[in-house]
Design an enzyme around this catalytic site. Structure first.
Site, PDB file in Angstrom:
ATOM      1  N   SER B  96       0.866  -1.212  -0.036  1.00 41.30           N
ATOM      2  CA  SER B  96       0.015   0.078   0.081  1.00 41.30           C
ATOM      3  C   SER B  96       0.839   1.394  -0.145  1.00 41.30           C
ATOM      4  O   SER B  96       1.726   1.375  -0.997  1.00 41.30           O
ATOM      5  CB  SER B  96      -0.909  -0.163   1.393  1.00 41.30           C
ATOM      6  N   ASP B 215      -5.721  -3.531  -2.539  1.00 45.83           N
ATOM      7  CA  ASP B 215      -4.654  -3.370  -1.631  1.00 45.83           C
ATOM      8  C   ASP B 215      -4.173  -4.551  -0.962  1.00 45.83           C
ATOM      9  O   ASP B 215      -4.894  -5.199  -0.263  1.00 45.83           O
ATOM     10  CB  ASP B 215      -5.139  -2.212  -0.717  1.00 45.83           C
TER      11      ASP B 215
END
Lengths: 283, 329
Positions: B96, B215
């Site tokens: 991320s 993510d």
């Protein structure tokens, strides 16, 4: 009976006397403060500020920072925009390791017109302790604009550069300081930085006589000539390096002897921990 | 005593007093215990020099950058502090926000440039996310496109591929269809970084081959194990932890996000234990979406790491002293 009385007197009499002395001292201080407090009641605001600042300065020099802060704050209550008092408060907070309060006081002193270079030095010092080297450098630079060769500012800046790994820049500043202050400490700094950048010949010229210098010297000798290095080790601080030289020469027996000395020391130092691990691996 | 003599004596005493006061003042600024009277500092720096000069035989150091939304800006400060302390970074693994910062650094971008990007970033630059859009997200039938983020990354990193990077890099995504963890370590770097940062519930999942990716923080917010697979010998894990008690759970979206973060934290605990050293920047009060607090986060990362640099070096030296001393090239 006589013996018991003598024993009691010899044990408790000194303690009793010390307590009396202490309390009489405390009484004296309290009396002095009461007198001062009474005597300044009738004084003008200006005189009161002067008095509080003077008291604060006395405490500051004696290292009694919280008392100094109290007195400076009393002075400040009488005139909030007094830049000199704010500067002194900043100094006292800084020395008492109250960083945010110090920054606040220094900045207010600047805001209210103080041009004292020591404010920039103080702020440079605090930001360095807060690991904010950019800000620290800005303040030291600002001090140097007012006083080009201020040693404290040059030193602070050199240390900040050194911690940031900017060795060449740091070295230039230390050399500049050394031209004015040829102390052993400056010599050592120059020698150390030259070792870090691999310039051993230049480093040798600056080896001084501080305890750390022997370690540096030993390290340089290891790099240049391990055989010579062994003869040069004289200090008890050099056992780890000595062990490393023996290991370089494949002499594990003597290496272990030096490692054992480190392992048996009381203090848990990095050298001791490294010696313990090396010793284990050699066995 | 003649008056002149008295005056001269007074002047001499005056000068001596001034010198004494100056000496006291200087000692207040620089207390007598100098840096190197402590031999540990000296030994550390000298042996560190030897560690660095091991060259190809030097143990490989990895930095694992965890996810955390806006808190991830702390990674910039961490990387800056490691760089200035001459702690080498051979491998970067990120999830991320960690993937975004890590990927930029691995591509060779200067830390000062990344700092500028961090200070300048805003939601408008990487998405079409507006306040209105945020409100309607939970009822919208289509999420926000990741195209703007993709373009933004391309602008800064170009079309670089993993094998063209200065530093070995990998980043993590999650296949929302199967729950599998997907590790990107080849192909287009910008694309991989974007996928790793595709926040579930906000950005549209990314179609990639037969997968639908989001993510990586959903399955592995701190991929220490991947760093080991990539050949790391010493792993520094950086996790920008949040203190959830500071944030209110106001609606469906914030509840969903809190649940994801709580789950993420559980997964991180094991990973942290497997790292050689953990850096937890003090960014607990920054929420995932507060991009405007990037400078604060960068500073927090810088301070946390600078204060731990000596400990990191000590750990490395303790782990590899035998290699430094006994297995010299």
């Amino acid at each position: 009976m006589k013996k018991i009385l003598c024993f009691l007197l010899s044990t408790f009499l000194p303690f009793y006397l010390a307590t009396c002395l202490l309390y009489s001292e405390i009484d004296k201080i309290a009396e002095k403060r009461a007198d001062s407090s009474y005597s300044i009641q009738s004084k003008s605001k200006k005189e009161k500020i002067k008095f509080y600042v003077s008291e604060g300065n006395e405490h500051l020099i004696r290292g009694e920072y919280s008392d100094a802060i109290d007195f400076y704050n009393k002075a400040r209550e009488l005139k909030k925009k007094n830049s000199n008092v704010l500067f002194l408060l900043g100094e006292a907070y800084r020395l008492a390791d109250m960083k945010e309060e110090a920054i606040n006081s220094y900045e207010k002193a600047l805001e209210f017109g103080s041009k004292d270079i020591r404010i920039y030095l103080g702020l440079g010092n605090i930001f360095k302790l807060k690991y904010l080297y950019n800000e620290s450098e800005e303040f030291y630079d600002r001090a140097l604009k007012d006083e080009e060769n201020n040693i404290t500012a040059l030193r602070g800046l050199a240390e900040a550069y050194e911690t940031e790994g900017r060795y060449q820049k740091s070295l230039l500043l230390y050399e500049k300081i050394y031209s004015v202050d040829s102390s052993h400490e400056m010599k050592f700094k120059i020698a150390f930085l030259n070792v870090l950048i691999g310039n051993y010949d230049k480093a040798e010229k600056y080896i001084g006589s501080l305890p750390g210098s022997k370690i540096l010297n030993g390290y340089i000798n290891i790099k240049k000539n391990p055989n010579l290095a062994l003869k040069e080790f004289t200090s008890t601080n050099e056992h780890l390096l000595k062990a490393l030289v023996y290991l370089e020469m494949k002499n594990t027996v003597d290496a272990k002897k030096d490692l054992e000395i480190l392992i048996n020391q009381d203090e848990n130092t990095l050298s001791k921990r490294l010696a313990t691990i090396l010793y284990k691996d050699l066995n | 005593m003649p008056q002149d003599e008295v005056l001269n004596k007074f002047k001499t005493i005056n000068i001596k007093l001034k010198i004494l006061l100056l000496a006291i003042y200087c000692s207040l600024f620089f207390p007598p215990a100098n840096l190197y009277s402590n031999n540990d500092n000296l030994i550390r720096e000298l042996l560190w020099k030897d560690f660095l000069s091991l060259g190809k035989n030097r143990p490989r150091v990895a930095v694992v950058l965890g996810g955390g939304g806006a808190r991830g800006f702390a990674h910039i400060g961490v990387l800056k502090a490691l760089e200035e302390s001459k702690i080498p970074i051979d491998i970067i693994v990120g999830t991320s926000a960690g993937a975004l910062i890590g990927g930029l650094y691995a591509s060779g971008m200067e830390i000062s440039e990344i700092e500028e990007i961090g200070s300048d970033i805003g939601w408008n630059k990487i998405s079409n996310l507006s306040f209105f859009k945020m409100l309607t997200l939970i009822t919208a039938d289509s999420l926000i496109s990741h195209r703007k983020l993709e373009v933004y990354l391309e602008k800064h990193i170009g079309k670089k591929r993993f094998d063209e990077l200065n530093i070995s890099f990998a980043c993590i995504a999650c296949d929302i269809k199967t729950g599998e963890r997907i590790v990107f370590k080849d192909g287009d770097v910008g694309f991989a970084m974007m996928v790793s940062a595709t926040i579930p519930g906000v950005f549209k999942p990314v179609e990639y081959r037969h997968r639908l990716l989001i993510d990586g923080g959903v399955v592995n917010n701190l991929p220490v194990d991947i760093a080991k697979v990539l050949g790391a010998d010493f792993i520094i894990a950086v996790y920008p932890e949040a203190d959830f008690s500071l944030f209110e759970v106001k609606n469906v979206l914030t509840t969903l996000y809190r649940v994801i973060n709580i789950q993420g934290n559980f997964l991180v605990e094991d990973q942290l234990n497997n790292a050689d050293f953990a850096v937890i920047p003090d960014v607990k009060s920054v929420s995932d979406i507060e991009l405007n607090r990037s400078e604060e986060c960068i500073e927090a990362g810088l301070i946390s790491t600078r204060s731990k640099v000596n400990n990191i070096k000590d750990k490395v030296l303790e782990k590899y002293i035998s290699k430094i001393v006994l297995n010299k090239p």
